[in-house]
Design an enzyme around this catalytic site. Sequence first.
Site, PDB file in Angstrom:
ATOM      1  N   ASP A   1       0.992  -1.265  -0.234  1.00 39.70           N
ATOM      2  CA  ASP A   1       0.236  -0.174  -0.176  1.00 39.70           C
ATOM      3  C   ASP A   1       1.069   0.877   0.138  1.00 39.70           C
ATOM      4  OD1 ASP A   1      -2.316   2.032   0.228  1.00 39.70           O
ATOM      5  OD2 ASP A   1      -2.339   1.639   1.955  1.00 39.70           O
TER       6      ASP A   1
ATOM      7  N   GLU B   1      -1.637  -1.585  -5.042  1.00 43.95           N
ATOM      8  CA  GLU B   1      -3.164  -1.570  -5.632  1.00 43.95           C
ATOM      9  C   GLU B   1      -2.806  -0.066  -6.004  1.00 43.95           C
ATOM     10  OE1 GLU B   1      -6.504  -0.980  -2.116  1.00 43.95           O
ATOM     11  OE2 GLU B   1      -5.302   1.126  -2.284  1.00 43.95           O
TER      12      GLU B   1
ATOM     13  N   ASP C   1      -2.287   1.095   6.747  1.00 38.81           N
ATOM     14  CA  ASP C   1      -1.566   0.649   5.464  1.00 38.81           C
ATOM     15  C   ASP C   1      -0.824  -0.944   5.630  1.00 38.81           C
ATOM     16  OD1 ASP C   1      -0.951   3.934   5.162  1.00 38.81           O
ATOM     17  OD2 ASP C   1      -0.712   3.710   6.681  1.00 38.81           O
TER      18      ASP C   1
END
Length: 165
Positions: free
Chosen positions: A7, A67, A140
């Site tokens: 992330d 992502e 995160d």
Amino acid sequence: MIVLGIDPGTATTGYGVLEDIGGKARLIDYGVVRTSSGTNQAIRLLEIHNRIEQVIQCYSPSVLAVEELFFSRNAKTAITVGQARGVVLMTAAERGLVIYEYTPLEVKQAVVGFGNADKRQVQAMVKAILQMKEIPKPDDAADALAVAICHIHAARLAKVRGTQL
């Protein structure tokens, strides 16, 4: 297969390392790379590179799952996150990892089964899927684990369908 989920972020980049055992995810490690806001941006990006490089060297993943960016408001934040994401992608490519990218919707659907799930629902499912005693912190790191879980699910579905990712 060892999957490194990321992330990306400039202040905090989350990472999660999972092993795919027959389509089931087994937790290996997770954490974050933190950089100081008072530090030059180039130095912050170098720190992200160095720490992700260490994670790759330590666990030897074959796959990076990251992502895709989604920002609707703050262009400045999108740019700095994009820079961190670029550093992560470059580091993974440099080490020969196969790279897969997933939208936030795909991650939520894979982990929770619902594309409009909120952060707490995703975190609770990450905890359940990985049989953890607590919800992984910080957010995160939990998000990075969710991205890695998403990849394991996508790989399992591709195998069932007889297709390749």
